[in-house]
Write a protein that holds these residues in place. Sequence first.
Motif, PDB file in Angstrom:
ATOM      1  N   ILE A  82       0.684  -1.094  -0.025  1.00 45.90           N
ATOM      2  CA  ILE A  82      -0.031   0.034  -0.012  1.00 45.90           C
ATOM      3  C   ILE A  82       0.889   1.007   0.030  1.00 45.90           C
ATOM      4  CG2 ILE A  82      -1.746   1.398   1.434  1.00 45.90           C
ATOM      5  CD1 ILE A  82      -2.606  -1.530   2.655  1.00 45.90           C
ATOM      6  N   LYS A  83       0.476   2.095  -0.838  1.00 49.33           N
ATOM      7  CA  LYS A  83       0.892   3.547  -0.590  1.00 49.33           C
ATOM      8  C   LYS A  83       0.036   4.548  -0.499  1.00 49.33           C
ATOM      9  CE  LYS A  83       3.982   6.590  -3.734  1.00 49.33           C
ATOM     10  NZ  LYS A  83       4.513   6.756  -4.994  1.00 49.33           N
ATOM     11  N   LEU A  84       0.149   5.095   0.716  1.00 53.98           N
ATOM     12  CA  LEU A  84      -1.129   5.738   1.121  1.00 53.98           C
ATOM     13  C   LEU A  84      -0.543   7.526   1.094  1.00 53.98           C
ATOM     14  CD1 LEU A  84      -3.352   5.270   4.271  1.00 53.98           C
ATOM     15  CD2 LEU A  84      -2.262   7.438   3.908  1.00 53.98           C
ATOM     16  N   THR A  85      -1.379   8.362   0.509  1.00 58.27           N
ATOM     17  CA  THR A  85      -0.898   9.635   0.569  1.00 58.27           C
ATOM     18  C   THR A  85      -2.108  10.502   1.299  1.00 58.27           C
ATOM     19  OG1 THR A  85       0.423   9.422  -1.412  1.00 58.27           O
ATOM     20  CG2 THR A  85      -0.393  11.581  -0.892  1.00 58.27           C
ATOM     21  N   LEU A  86      -1.630  11.349   2.446  1.00 60.03           N
ATOM     22  CA  LEU A  86      -2.471  12.204   2.999  1.00 60.03           C
ATOM     23  C   LEU A  86      -2.147  13.376   2.480  1.00 60.03           C
ATOM     24  CD1 LEU A  86      -4.566  12.662   5.018  1.00 60.03           C
ATOM     25  CD2 LEU A  86      -2.724  12.806   6.775  1.00 60.03           C
ATOM     26  N   THR A  87      -3.378  14.279   2.091  1.00 60.83           N
ATOM     27  CA  THR A  87      -2.831  15.731   1.589  1.00 60.83           C
ATOM     28  C   THR A  87      -4.091  16.566   2.430  1.00 60.83           C
ATOM     29  OG1 THR A  87      -2.697  14.873  -0.697  1.00 60.83           O
ATOM     30  CG2 THR A  87      -3.315  17.143  -0.638  1.00 60.83           C
ATOM     31  N   HIS A  88      -3.292  17.656   3.032  1.00 60.68           N
ATOM     32  CA  HIS A  88      -3.934  18.643   3.779  1.00 60.68           C
ATOM     33  C   HIS A  88      -4.274  19.802   2.936  1.00 60.68           C
ATOM     34  CE1 HIS A  88      -5.300  21.460   7.110  1.00 60.68           C
ATOM     35  NE2 HIS A  88      -4.592  20.685   8.098  1.00 60.68           N
ATOM     36  N   THR A  89      -5.597  20.110   2.469  1.00 63.09           N
ATOM     37  CA  THR A  89      -5.749  21.237   1.843  1.00 63.09           C
ATOM     38  C   THR A  89      -6.051  22.562   2.344  1.00 63.09           C
ATOM     39  OG1 THR A  89      -8.081  20.540   1.638  1.00 63.09           O
ATOM     40  CG2 THR A  89      -6.416  19.543  -0.391  1.00 63.09           C
ATOM     41  N   GLY A  90      -6.097  22.324   3.961  1.00 68.16           N
ATOM     42  CA  GLY A  90      -6.533  23.727   4.605  1.00 68.16           C
ATOM     43  C   GLY A  90      -5.139  24.665   4.481  1.00 68.16           C
ATOM     44  N   LYS A  91      -5.422  25.762   5.366  1.00 68.13           N
ATOM     45  CA  LYS A  91      -4.344  26.534   5.534  1.00 68.13           C
ATOM     46  C   LYS A  91      -3.706  26.997   6.767  1.00 68.13           C
ATOM     47  CE  LYS A  91      -6.512  29.732   2.463  1.00 68.13           C
ATOM     48  NZ  LYS A  91      -6.009  29.315   0.888  1.00 68.13           N
ATOM     49  N   LEU A  92      -4.245  26.193   7.796  1.00 65.92           N
ATOM     50  CA  LEU A  92      -3.962  26.271   9.246  1.00 65.92           C
ATOM     51  C   LEU A  92      -2.587  25.219   9.452  1.00 65.92           C
ATOM     52  CD1 LEU A  92      -7.082  26.353  11.252  1.00 65.92           C
ATOM     53  CD2 LEU A  92      -5.883  28.192  10.593  1.00 65.92           C
ATOM     54  N   ASP A  93      -1.647  25.912  10.124  1.00 60.12           N
ATOM     55  CA  ASP A  93      -0.296  25.196  10.613  1.00 60.12           C
ATOM     56  C   ASP A  93      -0.759  23.814  11.429  1.00 60.12           C
ATOM     57  OD1 ASP A  93       2.666  25.586  10.791  1.00 60.12           O
ATOM     58  OD2 ASP A  93       1.979  25.092  12.879  1.00 60.12           O
ATOM     59  N   LYS A  94       0.224  22.988  11.185  1.00 60.03           N
ATOM     60  CA  LYS A  94       0.025  21.965  12.081  1.00 60.03           C
ATOM     61  C   LYS A  94       0.040  21.761  13.569  1.00 60.03           C
ATOM     62  CE  LYS A  94       4.592  19.687  12.559  1.00 60.03           C
ATOM     63  NZ  LYS A  94       5.458  18.674  12.235  1.00 60.03           N
ATOM     64  N   ILE A 140       0.882  16.711   9.292  1.00 58.38           N
ATOM     65  CA  ILE A 140       1.047  17.437   8.645  1.00 58.38           C
ATOM     66  C   ILE A 140       0.039  18.844   8.872  1.00 58.38           C
ATOM     67  CG2 ILE A 140       2.116  16.056   6.764  1.00 58.38           C
ATOM     68  CD1 ILE A 140      -0.759  16.258   5.285  1.00 58.38           C
ATOM     69  N   GLY A 141       0.411  19.915   8.381  1.00 57.98           N
ATOM     70  CA  GLY A 141      -0.590  20.953   8.255  1.00 57.98           C
ATOM     71  C   GLY A 141      -0.965  21.580   6.902  1.00 57.98           C
ATOM     72  N   GLY A 142      -1.781  22.650   6.968  1.00 57.70           N
ATOM     73  CA  GLY A 142      -2.140  23.123   5.632  1.00 57.70           C
ATOM     74  C   GLY A 142      -1.332  23.217   4.626  1.00 57.70           C
ATOM     75  N   GLY A 143      -1.592  22.741   3.380  1.00 60.33           N
ATOM     76  CA  GLY A 143      -0.822  22.859   2.236  1.00 60.33           C
ATOM     77  C   GLY A 143       0.057  21.771   2.118  1.00 60.33           C
ATOM     78  N   GLU A 144       0.167  20.930   3.036  1.00 60.85           N
ATOM     79  CA  GLU A 144       1.195  19.869   3.125  1.00 60.85           C
ATOM     80  C   GLU A 144       0.793  18.521   2.516  1.00 60.85           C
ATOM     81  OE1 GLU A 144       4.498  21.066   6.238  1.00 60.85           O
ATOM     82  OE2 GLU A 144       2.590  20.093   7.086  1.00 60.85           O
ATOM     83  N   ALA A 145       1.665  17.356   2.321  1.00 62.05           N
ATOM     84  CA  ALA A 145       1.168  16.221   1.892  1.00 62.05           C
ATOM     85  C   ALA A 145       2.120  15.365   2.374  1.00 62.05           C
ATOM     86  CB  ALA A 145       0.981  15.995   0.619  1.00 62.05           C
ATOM     87  N   THR A 146       1.957  14.075   2.559  1.00 60.22           N
ATOM     88  CA  THR A 146       2.721  13.015   3.015  1.00 60.22           C
ATOM     89  C   THR A 146       2.340  11.808   2.671  1.00 60.22           C
ATOM     90  OG1 THR A 146       3.977  12.132   5.148  1.00 60.22           O
ATOM     91  CG2 THR A 146       1.455  12.724   5.619  1.00 60.22           C
ATOM     92  N   THR A 147       3.262  11.070   2.420  1.00 63.30           N
ATOM     93  CA  THR A 147       3.153   9.649   1.648  1.00 63.30           C
ATOM     94  C   THR A 147       3.840   8.586   2.546  1.00 63.30           C
ATOM     95  OG1 THR A 147       2.818  10.089  -0.358  1.00 63.30           O
ATOM     96  CG2 THR A 147       3.426   8.061  -0.279  1.00 63.30           C
ATOM     97  N   ILE A 148       3.167   7.349   2.862  1.00 59.60           N
ATOM     98  CA  ILE A 148       3.947   6.136   3.544  1.00 59.60           C
ATOM     99  C   ILE A 148       3.667   4.953   2.770  1.00 59.60           C
ATOM    100  CG2 ILE A 148       3.744   7.164   6.007  1.00 59.60           C
ATOM    101  CD1 ILE A 148       1.047   5.150   6.236  1.00 59.60           C
ATOM    102  N   GLU A 149       4.483   3.765   2.777  1.00 56.97           N
ATOM    103  CA  GLU A 149       4.406   2.662   2.081  1.00 56.97           C
ATOM    104  C   GLU A 149       4.492   1.411   3.210  1.00 56.97           C
ATOM    105  OE1 GLU A 149       6.742   2.133  -1.353  1.00 56.97           O
ATOM    106  OE2 GLU A 149       6.497   3.957  -1.870  1.00 56.97           O
ATOM    107  N   PHE A 150       3.511   0.368   3.232  1.00 50.75           N
ATOM    108  CA  PHE A 150       3.489  -0.461   4.127  1.00 50.75           C
ATOM    109  C   PHE A 150       2.983  -1.604   3.336  1.00 50.75           C
ATOM    110  CE2 PHE A 150      -0.452   2.099   4.909  1.00 50.75           C
ATOM    111  CZ  PHE A 150      -1.289   1.077   5.149  1.00 50.75           C
ATOM    112  N   THR A 151       2.831  -2.896   4.291  1.00 54.43           N
ATOM    113  CA  THR A 151       2.039  -3.786   3.572  1.00 54.43           C
ATOM    114  C   THR A 151       0.876  -4.295   4.634  1.00 54.43           C
ATOM    115  OG1 THR A 151       4.200  -4.801   2.941  1.00 54.43           O
ATOM    116  CG2 THR A 151       2.383  -6.549   3.094  1.00 54.43           C
ATOM    117  N   ALA A 152      -0.328  -4.746   3.806  1.00 54.61           N
ATOM    118  CA  ALA A 152      -1.541  -4.769   4.267  1.00 54.61           C
ATOM    119  C   ALA A 152      -1.473  -5.986   5.663  1.00 54.61           C
ATOM    120  CB  ALA A 152      -2.876  -5.061   3.523  1.00 54.61           C
ATOM    121  N   PRO A 153      -2.081  -5.954   6.668  1.00 54.29           N
ATOM    122  CA  PRO A 153      -2.074  -7.026   7.339  1.00 54.29           C
ATOM    123  C   PRO A 153      -3.030  -8.032   6.955  1.00 54.29           C
ATOM    124  CG  PRO A 153      -3.519  -5.254   8.302  1.00 54.29           C
ATOM    125  CD  PRO A 153      -2.748  -4.639   7.046  1.00 54.29           C
TER     126      PRO A 153
END
Length: 178
Positions: A82-94, A140-153
């Motif tokens: 799995i390659k999961l990406t979280l995107t925060h489209t807001g403006k507020l800081d983390k 993450i805060g507004g305007g940021e994105a992060t991605t992780i990779e892992f294997t499903a259980p």
Amino acid sequence: MKQVLVVFIGAIFILGCAKEKKDVQQKTIKTVKKSTVATKKKEKKIPTVVVDQDGVAVVSIVTSDKMKFNVKEFRVKANQKIKLTLTHTGKLDKKIMGHNVVILKKGVKVSRFAADAAAARQNDYIPVASNEVIAHTKMIGGGEATTIEFTAPESGVYDFICSFPAHYAMMKGKFIVE
């Protein structure tokens, strides 16, 4: 007497016009609401999980300053990468409106985990000694994105939450492994 009658008729005319204007405004509001609902229904839904040519489940989750994920559940296959990406489209800081995705193991009580997480500010709200997490993104805060990779259980239904203090009540969902 004529003046009183003219003033009275004028007042009735003005009140009648005001009522008519209010009726027109209410009809306009109802029309706008109906068209907004119709527009929302017509929006094309973007899939949460797309399997790439290598068999990797590419998962996209979007959040904002409104404290909610755009998905309530996502499905993958057991042992699938799995390659999961979280995107925060807001403006507020983390520090104010930070978000992450934390996938918990089966049987973990979400409210208890969230309480432990709230005390782990120095570690992005992930309890340091916890063995209850399958995978998690960074905070993450507004305007940021992060991605992780892992294997499903193994097959089952797992909870995912945002571990920022008090967010789990609204920011949660099911990770379903088939």
